[in-house]
Design a protein around this motif. Structure first.
Motif, PDB file in Angstrom:
ATOM      1  N   ALA A   1      64.541 -83.131 -61.057  1.00 10.92           N
ATOM      2  CA  ALA A   1      65.840 -82.628 -61.526  1.00 10.92           C
ATOM      3  C   ALA A   1      66.231 -83.302 -62.840  1.00 10.92           C
ATOM      4  N   VAL A   2      65.949 -84.613 -62.908  1.00  9.19           N
ATOM      5  CA  VAL A   2      66.311 -85.339 -64.126  1.00  9.19           C
ATOM      6  C   VAL A   2      65.481 -84.830 -65.299  1.00  9.19           C
ATOM      7  N   ASP A   3      64.206 -84.593 -65.034  1.00  4.92           N
ATOM      8  CA  ASP A   3      63.345 -84.070 -66.116  1.00  4.92           C
ATOM      9  C   ASP A   3      63.869 -82.728 -66.612  1.00  4.92           C
ATOM     10  N   ARG A   4      64.193 -81.884 -65.630  1.00  2.00           N
ATOM     11  CA  ARG A   4      64.685 -80.547 -66.027  1.00  2.00           C
ATOM     12  C   ARG A   4      65.964 -80.676 -66.852  1.00  2.00           C
ATOM     13  N   LYS A   5      66.833 -81.539 -66.363  1.00  2.00           N
ATOM     14  CA  LYS A   5      68.109 -81.706 -67.052  1.00  2.00           C
ATOM     15  C   LYS A   5      67.890 -82.250 -68.458  1.00  2.00           C
ATOM     16  N   ARG A   6      66.983 -83.185 -68.551  1.00  2.00           N
ATOM     17  CA  ARG A   6      66.714 -83.784 -69.859  1.00  2.00           C
ATOM     18  C   ARG A   6      66.183 -82.726 -70.828  1.00  2.00           C
ATOM     19  N   LEU A   7      65.280 -81.917 -70.282  1.00  2.00           N
ATOM     20  CA  LEU A   7      64.718 -80.850 -71.111  1.00  2.00           C
ATOM     21  C   LEU A   7      65.840 -79.920 -71.582  1.00  2.00           C
ATOM     22  N   GLU A   8      66.686 -79.621 -70.627  1.00  2.00           N
ATOM     23  CA  GLU A   8      67.798 -78.711 -70.942  1.00  2.00           C
ATOM     24  C   GLU A   8      68.694 -79.305 -72.032  1.00  2.00           C
ATOM     25  N   LEU A   9      68.978 -80.599 -71.874  1.00  2.00           N
ATOM     26  CA  LEU A   9      69.868 -81.246 -72.838  1.00  2.00           C
ATOM     27  C   LEU A   9      69.200 -81.367 -74.208  1.00  2.00           C
ATOM     28  N   LEU A  10      67.926 -81.714 -74.160  1.00  2.00           N
ATOM     29  CA  LEU A  10      67.214 -81.867 -75.431  1.00  2.00           C
ATOM     30  C   LEU A  10      67.144 -80.540 -76.163  1.00  2.00           C
ATOM     31  N   GLU A  11      66.877 -79.491 -75.370  1.00  2.00           N
ATOM     32  CA  GLU A  11      66.806 -78.177 -76.007  1.00  2.00           C
ATOM     33  C   GLU A  11      68.156 -77.806 -76.623  1.00  2.00           C
ATOM     34  N   LEU A  12      69.190 -78.172 -75.898  1.00  2.00           N
ATOM     35  CA  LEU A  12      70.526 -77.886 -76.400  1.00  2.00           C
ATOM     36  C   LEU A  12      70.770 -78.632 -77.705  1.00  2.00           C
TER      37      LEU A  12
ATOM     38  N   VAL B   1      72.674 -87.012 -75.207  1.00  2.00           N
ATOM     39  CA  VAL B   1      71.701 -86.696 -74.141  1.00  2.00           C
ATOM     40  C   VAL B   1      71.670 -87.788 -73.071  1.00  2.00           C
ATOM     41  N   ASP B   2      71.551 -89.039 -73.516  1.00  2.00           N
ATOM     42  CA  ASP B   2      71.421 -90.118 -72.540  1.00  2.00           C
ATOM     43  C   ASP B   2      72.670 -90.271 -71.682  1.00  2.00           C
ATOM     44  N   GLY B   3      73.808 -90.150 -72.344  1.00  2.00           N
ATOM     45  CA  GLY B   3      75.072 -90.273 -71.594  1.00  2.00           C
ATOM     46  C   GLY B   3      75.199 -89.169 -70.562  1.00  2.00           C
ATOM     47  N   GLU B   4      74.946 -87.951 -70.979  1.00  2.00           N
ATOM     48  CA  GLU B   4      75.039 -86.797 -70.071  1.00  2.00           C
ATOM     49  C   GLU B   4      74.060 -86.964 -68.901  1.00  2.00           C
ATOM     50  N   LEU B   5      72.869 -87.461 -69.274  1.00  2.00           N
ATOM     51  CA  LEU B   5      71.819 -87.602 -68.262  1.00  2.00           C
ATOM     52  C   LEU B   5      72.217 -88.648 -67.212  1.00  2.00           C
ATOM     53  N   ARG B   6      72.879 -89.715 -67.701  1.00  2.00           N
ATOM     54  CA  ARG B   6      73.309 -90.757 -66.755  1.00  2.00           C
ATOM     55  C   ARG B   6      74.292 -90.185 -65.746  1.00  2.00           C
ATOM     56  N   VAL B   7      75.231 -89.406 -66.265  1.00  2.00           N
ATOM     57  CA  VAL B   7      76.237 -88.789 -65.385  1.00  2.00           C
ATOM     58  C   VAL B   7      75.539 -87.852 -64.381  1.00  2.00           C
ATOM     59  N   PHE B   8      74.594 -87.079 -64.909  1.00  2.00           N
ATOM     60  CA  PHE B   8      73.886 -86.118 -64.056  1.00  2.00           C
ATOM     61  C   PHE B   8      73.100 -86.844 -62.956  1.00  2.00           C
ATOM     62  N   GLU B   9      72.404 -87.910 -63.393  1.00  2.00           N
ATOM     63  CA  GLU B   9      71.577 -88.617 -62.413  1.00  2.00           C
ATOM     64  C   GLU B   9      72.443 -89.213 -61.306  1.00  2.00           C
TER      65      GLU B   9
ATOM     66  N   GLN C   1      75.278 -88.074 -60.249  1.00  2.00           N
ATOM     67  CA  GLN C   1      75.709 -86.969 -59.371  1.00  2.00           C
ATOM     68  C   GLN C   1      74.575 -86.541 -58.437  1.00  2.00           C
ATOM     69  N   GLU C   2      73.386 -86.477 -59.017  1.00  2.00           N
ATOM     70  CA  GLU C   2      72.228 -86.060 -58.213  1.00  2.00           C
ATOM     71  C   GLU C   2      71.948 -87.051 -57.099  1.00  2.00           C
ATOM     72  N   ARG C   3      72.027 -88.315 -57.481  1.00  2.00           N
ATOM     73  CA  ARG C   3      71.781 -89.357 -56.485  1.00  2.00           C
ATOM     74  C   ARG C   3      72.774 -89.208 -55.326  1.00  2.00           C
ATOM     75  N   GLU C   4      74.013 -88.994 -55.672  1.00  2.65           N
ATOM     76  CA  GLU C   4      75.039 -88.810 -54.640  1.00  2.65           C
ATOM     77  C   GLU C   4      74.707 -87.602 -53.780  1.00  2.65           C
ATOM     78  N   ARG C   5      74.326 -86.505 -54.446  1.00  4.66           N
ATOM     79  CA  ARG C   5      74.033 -85.275 -53.721  1.00  4.66           C
ATOM     80  C   ARG C   5      72.862 -85.467 -52.764  1.00  4.66           C
ATOM     81  N   LEU C   6      71.877 -86.191 -53.222  1.00  6.50           N
ATOM     82  CA  LEU C   6      70.687 -86.367 -52.387  1.00  6.50           C
ATOM     83  C   LEU C   6      70.826 -87.520 -51.379  1.00  6.50           C
ATOM     84  N   GLY C   7      71.919 -88.227 -51.455  1.00  2.00           N
ATOM     85  CA  GLY C   7      72.103 -89.350 -50.533  1.00  2.00           C
ATOM     86  C   GLY C   7      71.222 -90.525 -50.882  1.00  2.00           C
ATOM     87  N   LEU C   8      70.881 -90.646 -52.171  1.00  2.86           N
ATOM     88  CA  LEU C   8      70.057 -91.786 -52.589  1.00  2.86           C
ATOM     89  C   LEU C   8      70.924 -92.883 -53.192  1.00  2.86           C
TER      90      LEU C   8
END
Lengths: 1219, 598
Positions: free
Chosen positions: A1140-1151, B4-12, B14-21
């Motif tokens: 999921a992180v890879d996909r998201k990263r790809l998505e963000l990078l593409e953006l 990108v990195d900031g957004e990714l941190r937020v996403f990760e 959220q994902e961790r929470e969603r997956l119970g990790l």
């Protein structure tokens, strides 16, 4: 005629009152009587006194009372209390001056008196007496209860002769254990005469081994008390066993005198205590014991008793009528109304069956809605197949109507039952799985949990109180997070309530009404059923009514559950929603006590009673069946009609005896034949897996299978236990005389001293001394901390030239070893220390012979043992473990010096394994003159011994690391056994680790956990860096009072398990273990913080509690399975996260790329990264990359390998482990 | 531009929470350990104390109040304490643990439930002070159990402060600690303990023979007030004890009664407590007509000093020093001597203080136990290195009681579950009693709820002890040629010997027989005869001394002269050590380091 002085002796026992009137001058008994008092002691005493006064007039001026119920009657009668043993001793001395010992079995007491001639002039005889403490069995009450269980007719009991040819195991240590064993024997079809002889034998051996406190009975032996008087087989058993101990101990007794005269039962012995009380009392000056006017006893009966009780009693169950009415309205269980079916209706349902030990239940549940349609109940008849057949018949008839009715009215079209599935739980589940092909065979705990969750949804605690067991389940997220079960010792179960009610003539259904009538309640001590029974007798004596007793008993129930079984004082920490179930909940008095107890500790608690409280287990089985059958889409069940008509036969004779080991279990074969002609055999009544087969070939196959499993899932506990006593290290040859040796010399001043390093030539002993040592044999008991230190001692002796075959360890602990050698001790500590006497006995009687002599029995006092914990305040052994060598020496030199008799020297120097220099010095002091060694040789041998110990330790860690790395790589779990070193002894751990190994879980010992910093940093680094702990091997942050080396290691291992995701915990602790007790709470807290699966057996003792182990193993296995699933899920989720992180990263990078393109600002590095990411994300869409995928090959054999840094796992350890 | 990195941190996240990790494991840490209170808090903190006899607890309260603390002694633990202890303690604990832990929790619960204080207020305002140890029995783990019980009963964070029994006269709790464990603190404790011992010993000596029931208790009650007052006001304790002597001397006694003397030994707490912990054993025995000989807390202090001495002497000759708790490896060249001298000084001081207090209060003829002898007689049965509880003392005291006719009967109290006592001593004593002919030895277990059986068992043995006491008195009368009535008449007219504080010399186990032996010469000899015997005895002793003196003087001189070279050599070694130490110090002094650097 001179005025006669008469004195009354009154013996108020637990069931009878005996009275004698004695002429003070002639000591002649003028009057005597014997009455059962039916708990109305004062009334019967009064009536007897009135009779005495009527027949002997006013001459009776003094009264002396004895017996367990005499205390409260002294004041109202004016009598003086005489201690019972004193009374009996005096009577025996007076009537039988030549008697050497007395064995009296009373209702609640067992006493042994041994008379000793005083050596001093005119010293006469001294009586040394011992009584059972309240815990011990072997008393009349136990015998009475067991006689009831056996159901033998009185004439058979009084005419039976003792036969020692067919004896079965009965644990007489505790009345509850004995009863359980008796019930099991009866259920296994053992004839009553064999059961009774086994009981007598167990009781006699128990008393001879424990009650004599290691003393030898002197002849002639007088047998007193009801059981000894009325049970000839018991008398004969004494006559067999006592001379055996005499012969074993070399006690001289007249062999020409018939045994009936050496061990005899006198006539009228029931009056001895009463008569002796008078003999004693006449030593007391007047006016002590002056008989008071009988009015005061009248007054006591009328008013005194109640007033006294009110001072000590507790409150009633309810404080007001309104409160009771409210309670009943809220908690009365609604009557179950079976569903009425329309004629011709097809009823589709699944059946759940709970085969309990005392009763069995079955339910029918609607296949579509899960609604309960019908239920059936059956008192167990001892045969699970017969019980199941009858229950199924009842269920069928509940739907379809009784066949006979239908036969009467053939025109009537009945509803028709279509069974869609069948599931079973309880002790019948295994046999039913085999013969009716049940869809589900689940352990009771899980069944109860499913049932509670089905009815109440989000439940926190389920408390099930059945006939024999108490089960408390802690639920988290709809599954069992933890559980507690009563062990075979704890009381408060349904049977006890029922048995007590029946003793008072109250039907169990009337229990609560009676208990609610009480205005006060005696305070029972909680814990064991024997204690409760002792309290009951005492309270009866004090004059409590039956209603009050029942109320008191109801109030003790929650204490047994929450304080004795559960042991979690802060109930609120378990949650708010409590569900009570099990048959005992029909008893509203018990429910009221429970609800009040829970509410007083958890004020906002919601306490529910299961609507089908007795059938909760069966409902759970049905619900699970529903789930399984629907998921699978079909049922394996043979069908209700074939099941009802299942033919079966049981065989229990010489042909079914298992001869694959020394136990010779008397098995029962249950052969079933289904209507379709298929047959199956179920074998019951064996004590180990060998008993499950019939032929030698099958046996060989089983052994081979076990070996394979052992190879695949190593058991390092077992490995450690064997390896500790093997030759594992080749010591280096002793340096030659004159070899330069580095040493220190102490230069001593008047006030100070200093050590100076020197080099000097090695000094060796003579070649004659070396030659002599080749012939020395040293016996060492295989016990206690020898399990962690034996390699040291073996290497020490070997380095000094003693051949390795001459370092002799006693055999492994087995029941036979214990039975043979367990009669010498005078105390009753934990089994691991008690069993040391059997090991020393084994050395003296088995390993020492005229041809192969042992010169020494070496049983060192180990005051301190090694520990790897870095911040301990000390590293002591437990005081009992350290002191055992002294106790054993006392036991084997008490009357006869068994060592001296055999020319063996017993050596028990005090050694500390944390002070190597002091240890070497002590070894030298011990062996210098005995082995003719020089101090240099001693020091060299010690150095080699340390190396051997290190090698032993390192080997374990290597294997432990391999297991841990493998389970981690494969998302499996390994079980670490939290125990003291001697819990590796299979005779002490009862093979519990092996049970788990057979289920496919590798077993680690504490010592096999790798302790290298590199390994531990994986799990501890974060905490060490955060300052939570000083190092991975520190314990201070969890437990500052960590002076007990083995306890500290146990707590440390719990900490390790809490950090390692693939390690779960099996905690074993021996009954009465004083050093483990303080760690229970700690281990709970540590394990609780990480939610690591955890199973504990805290009171293991000499007897193997087979049933209790089985249910724990099955329940724990369920939890382990879920844990493994969670591990596998977590791996999957981690993979999912990466993707999921890879996909998201790809998505963000593409953006961002698009944004850059908009600004005409391209970055080649980002372009490359995007390309790479795209390729990777595309690969996710294809077939699985294996991340998170795991095939469950449980049951297949896996090879445990060690992960290597640059390739596949290479090191196979399982072969070594199994060797 | 998108981060990108900031957004990714937020996403990760959220994902961790969603997956119970998301769950982070927080390891369990003991946060209630080693807590004390600060100097600033001192005025508002009440220190709770308990654990010894009622007199001791009261005096400790007074002594610590005297040095400026708010102190409250808890009541003697009762059966209710046991119940509370069992409810909140771990399963399988020993009885002393349940009683003492339960007693504290019971008191705190009463503060909360009856006085309406909140748990947090209690945790803030109270601390519990108790003695600690490093095992090997569970006594050293009591504090673990206190914490568990306090936490489970709702007093999370309650402070339990330990002073180590073997920790010496100064123990650091941190610079800001409100409780200063300095010599003043320990002197206050020692005064309280020894004064308590002296008063207890006198009470048990006088009470069985009092003429008017209750006189002794009333006098002891007044004495306790006097001593308490002196400790609290920090006035002269010896003077206060002298006042007690007057109070006790007024109790009327009749010592010519054949009472069996029963020595109570066993596990420390169970034999010391006076409550339900041993079913008021002392009072029960007195009620049954016995004289009780109790063990003093001072003896415990002496045992700990003996341990230190024994352990040091055992290691002093090791060529290579070890580095464990009792090892001498960390000591300097003079450390051993310093330690041995310190222990000897402490032993002498304890004995001197005790005898000073005893003499002041009128407790004469009360020798403190000889620890070396106890160790020596018991070693072959119970190794002196096996520790925990009373160690070898339980066995040693039994032997001493028989060897020195100290009592007619010995009761050894073993609390249920006690490892050293019920698990080791009991087994050794059982065999030993076979080897001690005539010993009346009653080992008895206290489980907390078997009072009737406990009493019954003691009565069983007491019967024999009573017979022994009676025949001993008859024997004494026969040997000395007097009758009981004659002795009684003499005592009636002899105010000194009829005084409650009078103690005849020890010859027999029983007090009455001792009195007979002491009084008999007054009846059977004239004053002149007695003088003549006295002078003759003196003459014999003098002649013997003169006879042996020259020889002993010669031997002494010989041994000293033979030892001179050794003494000179040893002195030389000392000189060398001092020299080397001085040089080493000089080398490592800051000045030396500076000059070397230059």
């Amino acid at each position: 005629m001179a005025h006669r002085q008469l004195a009354i002796g009154m013996d108020v026992g637990s069931t009878t009152v005996k009275a004698t009137v004695v002429d003070a001058d002639t000591k002649e008994i003028l009057w005597s009587d014997y009455q059962r008092h039916h708990t109305k002691q004062p009334e019967y005493v009064l009536s007897m006194l009135e009779q005495i006064q009527a027949s002997l007039g006013e001459d009776c001026s003094r009264i002396f009372l004895t017996g367990s119920g005499a205390g409260p009657l002294c004041a109202p009668t004016g009598g003086k209390f005489v201690q019972e043993v004193n009374a009996v001793s005096l009577a025996v001395e007076h009537l039988h001056p030549d008697v050497g010992s007395v064995i009296e079995l009373g209702g609640q007491d067992a006493k042994i008196i041994v008379f000793r001639e005083e050596s001093r002039e005119g010293g006469g005889k001294t009586a040394t007496a011992s009584m059972n403490d309240k815990c011990a069995s072997g008393t009349g009450a136990t015998i009475d209860k067991c006689l009831v269980k056996v159901g033998a007719p009185p004439d058979m009991v009084t005419s039976l002769h003792f036969d020692d040819s067919k004896l079965h195991h009965v644990a007489a240590k505790c009345g509850v254990f004995a009863e359980t064993d008796i019930v099991n024997l009866i259920k296994s079809g053992i004839p009553a005469n064999e059961v009774l002889c086994s009981l007598a034998d167990a009781i006699v051996l128990q008393n001879l081994s424990v009650l004599t406190r290691g003393s030898t009975l002197k002849h002639r032996v007088l047998l007193l008390g009801g059981p000894n008087t009325y049970l000839p087989f018991l008398q004969e058993c004494w006559r067999l066993r006592i001379p055996q101990t005499w012969n074993e101990r070399g006690y001289q007794y007249p062999t020409h005198v018939p045994i009936e005269q050496l061990i005899f039962v006198p006539e009228n012995s029931q009056y001895y205590a009463a008569f002796g009380a008078v003999l004693y009392g006449l030593h007391e000056p007047e006016p002590i014991g002056r008989l008071a006017p009988l009015d005061s006893l009248h007054e006591y009966i009328e008013h005194g008793r109640k007033a006294r009780l009110a001072e000590t009693a507790g409150p009633a169950l309810t404080s007001s009528v309104e409160e009771l009415a409210d309670f009943k309205q809220q908690y009365a269980i609604p009557k179950f109304e079976p569903v009425q079916f329309a004629p011709g209706e097809v009823v589709r349902g699944v059946i759940g069956l709970d085969g309990g030990s005392t009763s069995s239940k079955a339910v029918l549940v609607d296949y579509d809605t899960g609604r309960l349609l019908a239920k059936a109940y059956q008192l167990s008849k001892g045969n699970p197949i017969q019980d199941a057949k009858e229950l199924l018949l009842k269920i069928r008839d509940a739907v379809e109507g009784v066949r006979d009715d239908r036969a009467l009215d053939p025109s009537r079209e009945n509803p028709r039952l279509e069974v869609m599935g069948f599931g079973a739980t309880g002790y019948a589940a295994d046999v039913l799985e085999k013969c009716v092909h049940s869809d589900v065979n689940i352990v009771e705990t899980v069944a109860h949990m499913i049932s509670a969750v089905h009815y109440f949804g989000s439940v926190d605690v389920v408390c099930d109180i059945g006939g024999q067991d108490i089960k408390v389940l802690f639920i988290k997220n709809g599954d069992i997070a933890n559980f507690r079960l009563s062990n075979s010792c704890s009381a408060g179960n349904g049977t006890l309530l029922q048995a007590t009610a029946e003793q008072f003539g109250v039907a169990i259904t009337d229990f609560s009404d009676a208990a609610f009538r009480a205005e006060l309640a005696p305070k029972f001590s909680y814990g064991c059923a024997v204690f409760l029974d002792t309290d009951r007798v005492n309270f009866q004596k004090e004059g409590y009514s039956k209603e009050e007793m029942l109320a008191g008993l109801a109030q003790v129930l929650p204490k047994n559950v929450w304080q004795y079984v559960v042991q979690i004082p802060r109930l609120a920490s378990l949650g708010r929603v409590f569900v009570l179930q099990g048959g005992t909940q029909y008893n509203l008095a018990a429910v009221k006590a429970q609800v009040d107890y829970i509410r007083s500790r958890v004020p906002d608690a919601e306490v529910y009673v299961h609507p089908h409280t007795g059938e909760a287990g069966a409902i759970g089985a049905a619900m699970e069946t529903l789930r399984v059958v629907k998921r699978r889409g079909r049922s394996t069940f043979i069908g209700i009609e074939p099941a009802i008509h299942l033919e079966y036969g049981t065989t229990n004779d010489a042909s079914t005896v298992c001869h694959f080991c020394e136990n010779h279990c008397k098995r029962t074969f249950i052969d079933t034949k289904a209507p379709d002609g298929s047959t199956s055999r179920y074998i019951a009544g064996f004590s180990c897996e060998k008993g499950t087969v019939e032929s030698k070939e099958a046996m060989v196959a089983i052994v081979e299978e076990r070996k394979q499993i052992a190879r695949a899932y190593p058991n390092l506990v077992d490995y450690e236990a064997r390896r500790a006593f093997m030759h594992v290290y080749d010591t280096k040859p002793m340096p030659e005389e004159g070899t330069p040796t580095n040493d220190f010399e102490i230069r001593r001043g008047l006030l100070g001293q200093r050590r100076v390093a020197i080099t000097r030539p090695m000094r060796r002993s003579s070649s004659e001394a070396w030659a002599a040592r080749r012939r020395v044999r040293v016996g060492i008991p295989r016990v206690l901390n020898m399990y962690s230190t034996a390699p040291f001692f073996r290497a020490y002796f070997e380095a000094l030239g003693i051949p390795k075959t001459n370092v002799v360890f006693s055999d492994e602990t087995t029941e036979e070893l214990w039975v043979k050698g367990g009669k010498y001790g005078s105390i009753d500590p934990c089994f691991p220390s008690k069993v040391a006497q059997a090991h020393v006995h084994n050395l003296l009687f088995e390993h020492h012979s005229e041809k192969r002599t042992l010169q020494y029995v070496f049983f060192p006092i180990l005051t301190h043992v090694r520990s790897w914990i870095e911040d301990t305040v000390d590293n002591t052994s437990c005081p009992i473990v350290a002191g055992s060598p002294n106790v054993i020496k006392a036991a084997f030199t008490k009357e006869v010096d068994f060592f001296q008799q055999r020319g063996i020297e017993y050596l028990s120097p005090a050694l500390s394994f944390v002070e190597p220099s002091l240890l070497a010095r002590k070894m030298f002091e011990t062996f210098e003159s005995r082995l003719h060694i020089t101090e240099d040789e001693n020091d060299f041998a010690c150095r080699e011994a340390w190396k051997a110990l290190d090698a032993f330790d390192e080997d374990l860690q290597v294997k432990g690391q391999a297991i841990l790395e493998t389970v981690e790589a494969e998302d499996r779990v390994a079980i670490v056994l939290l125990g003291r070193p001697y819990h590796s002894d299979p005779g002490l751990n009862h093979g519990i680790p092996d049970e788990f190994q057979l289920l496919g879980y590798p077993i680690l010992s504490i010592r096999s956990i790798p302790r290298s910093r590199t390994f531990l940093d994986q799990y501890y680094k974060r905490d060490v860096e955060a300052g939570v702990m000083r190092s991975p091997l520190a314990l201070g942050s969890m437990w500052p009072e960590n002076f007990s080396a083995n306890s500290a290691q146990k707590v440390w291992a719990a900490g390790f398990a809490s950090r390692h995701p693939n390690v779960v915990v099996l905690d074993l602790s021996s009954f009465k273990c004083g050093h483990d007790a303080p760690t229970y709470g700690l281990v709970d807290s540590i394990i609780g913080a990480s939610k690591t699966p955890y199973a504990a057996l805290h009171d293991i003792d000499a007897n193997k509690p087979g049933g209790s182990i089985k249910i724990r193993v099955k329940t724990y296995a369920h939890a382990l399975k879920l844990h493994e699933e969670r591990l596998q899920d977590a791996r999957k989720k981690r993979g999912e996260l990466v993707r999921a992180v890879d996909r998201k990263r790809l998505e963000l990078l593409e953006l961002r790329e698009q944004q850059r393109q908009a600004q005409a600002d391209r970055n080649p590095i980002i372009d490359a990264e995007i390309a790479e990411l795209r390729a990777r994300v595309r690969s996710y869409e294809g077939p699985s990359d294996g991340l998170g995928e795991h095939n469950d090959d449980r049951g297949k054999l896996i090879q445990l390998r060690r992960k290597s840094a640059d390739g596949p796992p290479i090191l196979e350890v399982s072969r070594h482990a199994a060797e | 531009m998108i981060d990108v990195d900031g957004e990714l941190r937020v996403f990760e996240k959220q994902e961790r929470e969603r997956l119970g990790l998301d769950s982070t494991f927080v390891p369990w840490v003991e946060d209630m350990a080693n807590k004390t209170f600060s100097k600033k808090e001192r005025t508002k903190i009440t220190i709770l104390v308990a654990g010894l006899t009622m007199a001791h607890d009261m005096f400790v309260q007074g002594a610590l109040r005297g040095i400026g603390y708010h102190v409250q002694a808890l009541d003697c633990p009762d059966t209710a304490s046991l119940r509370v202890g069992k409810e909140f303690g771990n399963r399988g604990q020993c009885n002393p643990t349940y009683f003492t832990v339960g007693n504290l929790v019971k008191y705190l619960c009463a503060l909360r439930d009856e006085r309406g204080m909140s748990s947090s207020e209690i945790v803030e305002k109270y601390v519990f002070l108790t003695a600690g140890a490093c095992g090997p029995c569970r006594f050293g783990m009591y504090v673990t159990e206190y914490r568990k019980a306090l936490r489970d009963s709702g007093f999370d964070g309650f402070r339990v402060i330990l002073f180590q029994q073997t920790g010496g006269l100064s123990q650091a709790l941190g610079e800001d600690s409100g409780l200063e464990m300095n010599p003043t603190f320990f002197w206050a404790l020692v005064k309280a303990i020894i004064a308590g011992d002296v008063l207890n010993a006198l009470g048990y000596r006088i009470r069985p023979y009092e003429v008017n029931a209750g006189d002794t208790d009333r006098a002891i009650g007044r004495c306790r007030e006097i001593v308490y007052g002196a400790l609290e006001a920090r006035t002269n304790i010896v003077w206060a004890l002298r006042r007690c002597k007057g109070e006790l001397g007024r109790v009327r006694v009749n010592r010519i009664q054949a009472k069996p003397k029963v020595s109570i030994i066993g596990e420390f707490w169970a034999m010391t407590t006076e409550g339900d912990g041993n079913y008021q054993l002392q009072r029960f025995l007195e009620g049954e007509g016995a004289e009780v000989d109790v063990q003093l807390v001072t003896a415990w202090l002496l045992y700990m000093l003996w341990e230190a001495r024994h352990d040091t002497q055992q290691r002093v000759h090791l060529r290579v020093a070890d580095h464990a708790k009792s090892s001498l490896g960390a000591m300097g060249p003079f450390g051993v001597t310093k330690k041995l001298l310190g222990v000897q000084a402490a032993d002498t001081a304890v004995r001197m203080i005790f005898q000073t207090f005893a003499q002041a209060c009128g407790l004469s003829g009360y020798p403190l136990p000889n620890m070396d002898e106890i160790a020596q007689v018991s070693h072959q049965y119970y190794d002196n290195n096996v520790r925990g509880g009373e160690g070898h003392m339980e066995v040693g005291k039994l032997i001493m009681n028989v060897l020195h006719s100290k009592a007619h009967m010995t009761v050894s109290v073993k609390p249920f579950g006690c490892m050293p006592s019920a698990g080791v001593s009991d087994g050794v004593q059982s065999a030993l009693s076979e080897k001690l002919p005539g010993a009346i030895f009653c080992p008895v277990e206290t489980s907390g709820d078997g009072r009737v059986n406990f009493y019954s068992r003691i009565q069983m043995y007491l019967f024999k002890a009573k017979q022994a006491a009676s025949s001993e008195l008859e024997e004494a009368c026969r040997t000395h040629g007097v009758t009981v009535a004659q002795v009684r008449d003499v005592l009636a007219s002899d105010s000194g010997r009829s005084n409650a504080l009078y103690k005849a010399d020890h010859r027999y186990a029983g007090t009455a027989a001792d009195v007979v032996a002491d009084v008999a010469p007054l009846l059977t000899r004239s004053r002149a005869q007695r003088w003549i015997e006295h002078v003759r005895g003196l003459a014999v002793r003098s002649r013997r001394a003169v006879e042996v003196s020259p020889q002993s003087v010669v031997e002494r001189v010989r041994s000293v002269s033979a030892g001179v070279p050794m003494i000179v050599e040893r002195a030389r070694v000392d000189a060398l050590i001092i020299r080397d130490t001085w040089r080493a110090r000089k080398r490592t002094s800051p000045e030396a380091i500076d000059s070397a650097a230059q």
